[in-house]
Design a protein around this motif. Sequence first.
Motif, PDB file in Angstrom:
ATOM      1  N   ILE A 117     -27.586   6.783  10.529  1.00 36.70           N
ATOM      2  CA  ILE A 117     -27.012   6.831   9.181  1.00 36.70           C
ATOM      3  C   ILE A 117     -25.779   5.935   9.136  1.00 36.70           C
ATOM      4  CG2 ILE A 117     -26.058   8.285   7.352  1.00 36.70           C
ATOM      5  CD1 ILE A 117     -27.441  10.674   8.690  1.00 36.70           C
ATOM      6  N   VAL A 118     -25.742   5.038   8.174  1.00 37.23           N
ATOM      7  CA  VAL A 118     -24.544   4.223   7.921  1.00 37.23           C
ATOM      8  C   VAL A 118     -24.138   4.451   6.474  1.00 37.23           C
ATOM      9  CG1 VAL A 118     -23.558   1.905   7.821  1.00 37.23           C
ATOM     10  CG2 VAL A 118     -25.214   2.469   9.610  1.00 37.23           C
ATOM     11  N   GLN A 119     -22.898   4.883   6.281  1.00 34.68           N
ATOM     12  CA  GLN A 119     -22.421   5.151   4.923  1.00 34.68           C
ATOM     13  C   GLN A 119     -21.105   4.420   4.682  1.00 34.68           C
ATOM     14  OE1 GLN A 119     -21.078   9.125   2.762  1.00 34.68           O
ATOM     15  NE2 GLN A 119     -23.315   8.962   2.787  1.00 34.68           N
ATOM     16  N   ASN A 120     -21.009   3.796   3.510  1.00 35.75           N
ATOM     17  CA  ASN A 120     -19.803   3.070   3.104  1.00 35.75           C
ATOM     18  C   ASN A 120     -18.990   3.956   2.162  1.00 35.75           C
ATOM     19  OD1 ASN A 120     -17.971   1.035   2.902  1.00 35.75           O
ATOM     20  ND2 ASN A 120     -19.262  -0.346   1.700  1.00 35.75           N
ATOM     21  N   LEU A 121     -17.716   4.119   2.460  1.00 33.74           N
ATOM     22  CA  LEU A 121     -16.818   4.929   1.641  1.00 33.74           C
ATOM     23  C   LEU A 121     -15.917   4.002   0.846  1.00 33.74           C
ATOM     24  CD1 LEU A 121     -15.836   7.594   4.356  1.00 33.74           C
ATOM     25  CD2 LEU A 121     -17.726   7.680   2.714  1.00 33.74           C
ATOM     26  N   LEU A 122     -16.057   4.038  -0.470  1.00 31.47           N
ATOM     27  CA  LEU A 122     -15.288   3.154  -1.347  1.00 31.47           C
ATOM     28  C   LEU A 122     -14.119   3.922  -1.944  1.00 31.47           C
ATOM     29  CD1 LEU A 122     -18.279   1.446  -3.209  1.00 31.47           C
ATOM     30  CD2 LEU A 122     -17.110   0.687  -1.137  1.00 31.47           C
ATOM     31  N   VAL A 123     -12.910   3.357  -1.820  1.00 35.64           N
ATOM     32  CA  VAL A 123     -11.697   4.001  -2.336  1.00 35.64           C
ATOM     33  C   VAL A 123     -11.037   3.070  -3.348  1.00 35.64           C
ATOM     34  CG1 VAL A 123     -11.297   5.375  -0.271  1.00 35.64           C
ATOM     35  CG2 VAL A 123     -10.349   3.075  -0.408  1.00 35.64           C
ATOM     36  N   PRO A 124     -10.273   3.632  -4.302  1.00 38.58           N
ATOM     37  CA  PRO A 124      -9.711   2.789  -5.381  1.00 38.58           C
ATOM     38  C   PRO A 124      -8.504   1.955  -4.952  1.00 38.58           C
ATOM     39  CG  PRO A 124      -9.102   5.089  -5.706  1.00 38.58           C
ATOM     40  CD  PRO A 124     -10.062   5.066  -4.557  1.00 38.58           C
ATOM     41  N   ARG A 125      -7.793   2.354  -3.880  1.00 42.41           N
ATOM     42  CA  ARG A 125      -6.564   1.645  -3.496  1.00 42.41           C
ATOM     43  C   ARG A 125      -6.527   1.394  -1.995  1.00 42.41           C
ATOM     44  NH1 ARG A 125      -2.367   5.582  -6.794  1.00 42.41           N
ATOM     45  NH2 ARG A 125      -3.248   5.236  -8.887  1.00 42.41           N
ATOM     46  N   LYS A 126      -5.760   0.357  -1.612  1.00 41.65           N
ATOM     47  CA  LYS A 126      -5.621   0.036  -0.196  1.00 41.65           C
ATOM     48  C   LYS A 126      -4.873   1.142   0.536  1.00 41.65           C
ATOM     49  CE  LYS A 126      -4.297  -3.669   2.966  1.00 41.65           C
ATOM     50  NZ  LYS A 126      -3.712  -5.026   3.106  1.00 41.65           N
ATOM     51  N   SER A 127      -3.905   1.777  -0.143  1.00 40.74           N
ATOM     52  CA  SER A 127      -3.155   2.870   0.494  1.00 40.74           C
ATOM     53  C   SER A 127      -4.087   4.036   0.827  1.00 40.74           C
ATOM     54  CB  SER A 127      -2.026   3.342  -0.423  1.00 40.74           C
ATOM     55  OG  SER A 127      -2.529   3.803  -1.671  1.00 40.74           O
ATOM     56  N   HIS A 128      -5.071   4.286  -0.035  1.00 42.25           N
ATOM     57  CA  HIS A 128      -6.045   5.336   0.229  1.00 42.25           C
ATOM     58  C   HIS A 128      -6.927   4.963   1.418  1.00 42.25           C
ATOM     59  CE1 HIS A 128      -5.854   6.934  -4.209  1.00 42.25           C
ATOM     60  NE2 HIS A 128      -4.685   6.962  -3.583  1.00 42.25           N
ATOM     61  N   MET A 129      -7.255   3.670   1.528  1.00 44.99           N
ATOM     62  CA  MET A 129      -8.061   3.206   2.652  1.00 44.99           C
ATOM     63  C   MET A 129      -7.324   3.429   3.971  1.00 44.99           C
ATOM     64  SD  MET A 129      -9.678  -0.585   3.394  1.00 44.99           S
ATOM     65  CE  MET A 129      -8.080  -1.317   3.825  1.00 44.99           C
ATOM     66  N   MET A 130      -6.025   3.161   3.991  1.00 46.48           N
ATOM     67  CA  MET A 130      -5.239   3.356   5.209  1.00 46.48           C
ATOM     68  C   MET A 130      -5.171   4.838   5.584  1.00 46.48           C
ATOM     69  SD  MET A 130      -4.725   0.290   5.880  1.00 46.48           S
ATOM     70  CE  MET A 130      -3.746   0.548   7.351  1.00 46.48           C
ATOM     71  N   MET A 131      -5.070   5.706   4.584  1.00 46.68           N
ATOM     72  CA  MET A 131      -5.035   7.141   4.858  1.00 46.68           C
ATOM     73  C   MET A 131      -6.371   7.616   5.417  1.00 46.68           C
ATOM     74  SD  MET A 131      -2.859   9.091   1.877  1.00 46.68           S
ATOM     75  CE  MET A 131      -3.434   8.155   0.478  1.00 46.68           C
ATOM     76  N   LEU A 132      -7.464   7.089   4.866  1.00 44.41           N
ATOM     77  CA  LEU A 132      -8.787   7.526   5.293  1.00 44.41           C
ATOM     78  C   LEU A 132      -9.103   7.023   6.704  1.00 44.41           C
ATOM     79  CD1 LEU A 132     -11.399   8.965   4.686  1.00 44.41           C
ATOM     80  CD2 LEU A 132     -12.162   6.995   3.367  1.00 44.41           C
ATOM     81  N   ILE A 133      -8.662   5.819   7.015  1.00 49.93           N
ATOM     82  CA  ILE A 133      -8.901   5.289   8.366  1.00 49.93           C
ATOM     83  C   ILE A 133      -8.001   5.989   9.376  1.00 49.93           C
ATOM     84  CG2 ILE A 133      -8.715   3.240   9.834  1.00 49.93           C
ATOM     85  CD1 ILE A 133      -9.506   1.573   7.381  1.00 49.93           C
ATOM     86  N   GLY A 134      -6.725   6.167   9.011  1.00 53.17           N
ATOM     87  CA  GLY A 134      -5.782   6.810   9.910  1.00 53.17           C
ATOM     88  C   GLY A 134      -5.257   5.852  10.974  1.00 53.17           C
ATOM     89  N   LYS A 135      -4.248   6.290  11.681  1.00 53.26           N
ATOM     90  CA  LYS A 135      -3.652   5.462  12.730  1.00 53.26           C
ATOM     91  C   LYS A 135      -4.672   5.235  13.838  1.00 53.26           C
ATOM     92  CE  LYS A 135       0.525   5.079  15.558  1.00 53.26           C
ATOM     93  NZ  LYS A 135       1.770   5.776  15.984  1.00 53.26           N
ATOM     94  N   ARG A 136      -4.953   3.946  14.092  1.00 49.04           N
ATOM     95  CA  ARG A 136      -5.927   3.544  15.116  1.00 49.04           C
ATOM     96  C   ARG A 136      -7.311   4.172  14.871  1.00 49.04           C
ATOM     97  NH1 ARG A 136      -2.269   4.024  20.663  1.00 49.04           N
ATOM     98  NH2 ARG A 136      -0.673   2.482  20.073  1.00 49.04           N
ATOM     99  N   GLY A 137      -7.614   4.444  13.614  1.00 52.53           N
ATOM    100  CA  GLY A 137      -8.937   4.941  13.269  1.00 52.53           C
ATOM    101  C   GLY A 137      -9.191   6.395  13.631  1.00 52.53           C
ATOM    102  N   THR A 138      -8.107   7.173  13.826  1.00 50.86           N
ATOM    103  CA  THR A 138      -8.285   8.560  14.277  1.00 50.86           C
ATOM    104  C   THR A 138      -8.926   9.448  13.212  1.00 50.86           C
ATOM    105  OG1 THR A 138      -5.990   8.983  13.613  1.00 50.86           O
ATOM    106  CG2 THR A 138      -6.394   8.489  15.947  1.00 50.86           C
ATOM    107  N   VAL A 139      -8.536   9.262  11.940  1.00 50.88           N
ATOM    108  CA  VAL A 139      -9.031  10.140  10.879  1.00 50.88           C
ATOM    109  C   VAL A 139     -10.515   9.903  10.613  1.00 50.88           C
ATOM    110  CG1 VAL A 139      -8.827  10.786   8.449  1.00 50.88           C
ATOM    111  CG2 VAL A 139      -6.765  10.363   9.804  1.00 50.88           C
ATOM    112  N   ILE A 140     -10.903   8.642  10.433  1.00 51.77           N
ATOM    113  CA  ILE A 140     -12.298   8.351  10.122  1.00 51.77           C
ATOM    114  C   ILE A 140     -13.208   8.695  11.298  1.00 51.77           C
ATOM    115  CG2 ILE A 140     -12.278   5.941  10.895  1.00 51.77           C
ATOM    116  CD1 ILE A 140     -13.981   7.329   7.726  1.00 51.77           C
ATOM    117  N   SER A 141     -12.687   8.555  12.529  1.00 51.22           N
ATOM    118  CA  SER A 141     -13.475   8.916  13.716  1.00 51.22           C
ATOM    119  C   SER A 141     -13.716  10.420  13.770  1.00 51.22           C
ATOM    120  CB  SER A 141     -12.772   8.455  14.995  1.00 51.22           C
ATOM    121  OG  SER A 141     -12.656   7.053  15.031  1.00 51.22           O
TER     122      SER A 141
END
Length: 471
Positions: free
Chosen positions: A419-443
């Motif tokens: 499964i590959v899913q793309n998560l689209l967010v309205p702002r770059k700040s939201h993208m940074m929050m979703l990814i997290g530091k060094r990708g910890t949150v999205i992982s």
Amino acid sequence: MAAPGAVAAAGRALSRALRAAAVGARPRGAARLLESRALRAATLGARCSGSSSALDSILGIPAEKPACALGQHPPPVATSKEEQKRLLRDRPDQPQNPKVLRIAIIGAPNAGKSTLSNQLLGRKVFPVSKKVHTTRCKAQGVVTYEDTQLVILDTPGLTSPLKAKRHKLEEAMLTDPWDSMKHADLVLVLVDVSDHWTRNCLSQEVLKCLSEFPHVPSVLVLNKVDLLKKKYILLELVTELTEGIVNGKKLEVRSPFKHNSSSSAKTALKIAQASPPENRAHESPCLQETVKAREGSGLDSSSDTRASESGLVTDAQRPKPRECSDLKDRKGWPRFQEIFMLAALTGEEVDTLKRYLLMQAKPGPWEFHSGVLTSQSPQEICDNIIREKILEYLPLEVPYGVTQVTELWEEGPGGELLIVQNLLVPRKSHMMMLIGKRGTVISRIAQEAGQDLMNVFLCDIRLKLKVEVKS
């Protein structure tokens, strides 16, 4: 979190306190009521063991020991959308004497409706989150046990049009709970007893729903009981949320002394059947109407007890919600048939409720094949579980603006689901929050969602999440 067995222990403590208070002080009418219920429980040989409700505990009836566990092995959900559609189209494999029950679960947002649905099903197919409005539309879950099928209608939390507009919620979140009630044979009203702001009364939306469909039998379910330190609060809540009437009988729970804030001692309690005429001036209009109807029916106390216990209480004896008072002035509902106290998150006492539901099923053809666990498609389940994790890890209103797009869904060479899913967010700040530091949150989101999907599909999952800003 309370230790395991806290819910069952609370019920036993309530039962002991009630029996101790009743010795030598119980009114004759209440004594006959208890004897009648005890006799009924002892003589119903066909009744499934372990089905005692919280109402039995309140009335001082010992809980039945379970004779057999509901050894449930629910089927997995098909990973292929076509396979799931085929299962839903297939004619049900009807047993010789099929029984069915359609159950609507309603309540305020975040009361635990989806958690309870998942526990009843045996697999997590509905999203669960601490944030409100996690469930965005109604979905069906199917429990098949021997010759009985329970169809669970998990619905969004009942909300008002004003709140729906404020949170930009879909129109379905306003209409789906009402549509579920139209097709339900039984409704479970879930109340979060750990929320001291809302637990003392049913929400206006719930009361409107119940008053619109008074012919649908309803059951009160007090959830998150394990989070209560002072268990005596449960008795006070029962009195308020039922308006002192359960299964057509007036139920008074009285405390002989006031509790101080630090008291944890068991309370001596009394249950009375009907108050003397001189005290009825202080009763609610509903209670007065019920007592008058009983007096005019020509039944004495013992015959009235027998009528109630056999489920033969007439409509004239039951309170009429629309005639009692305006809904704005009401806190409870006087037509509940039973009361259950449980902890849906840990699963405590859920089996007790499940046995009760199985016993309420009526003869009728199954609606689904026994291999069906939910009416949702595999992709819908995947989207909901990923969104659940996003709601958990993103603050405030940020997760509600995420759009999910599935780019890949296929079986790998080793039988695993890719499964590959793309998560689209309205702002770059939201993208940074979703990814997290060094990708910890999205992982973490991908790992936890993958584990839940493995439980649903019973196969290896390879889940990859990508994050982009909406163009």
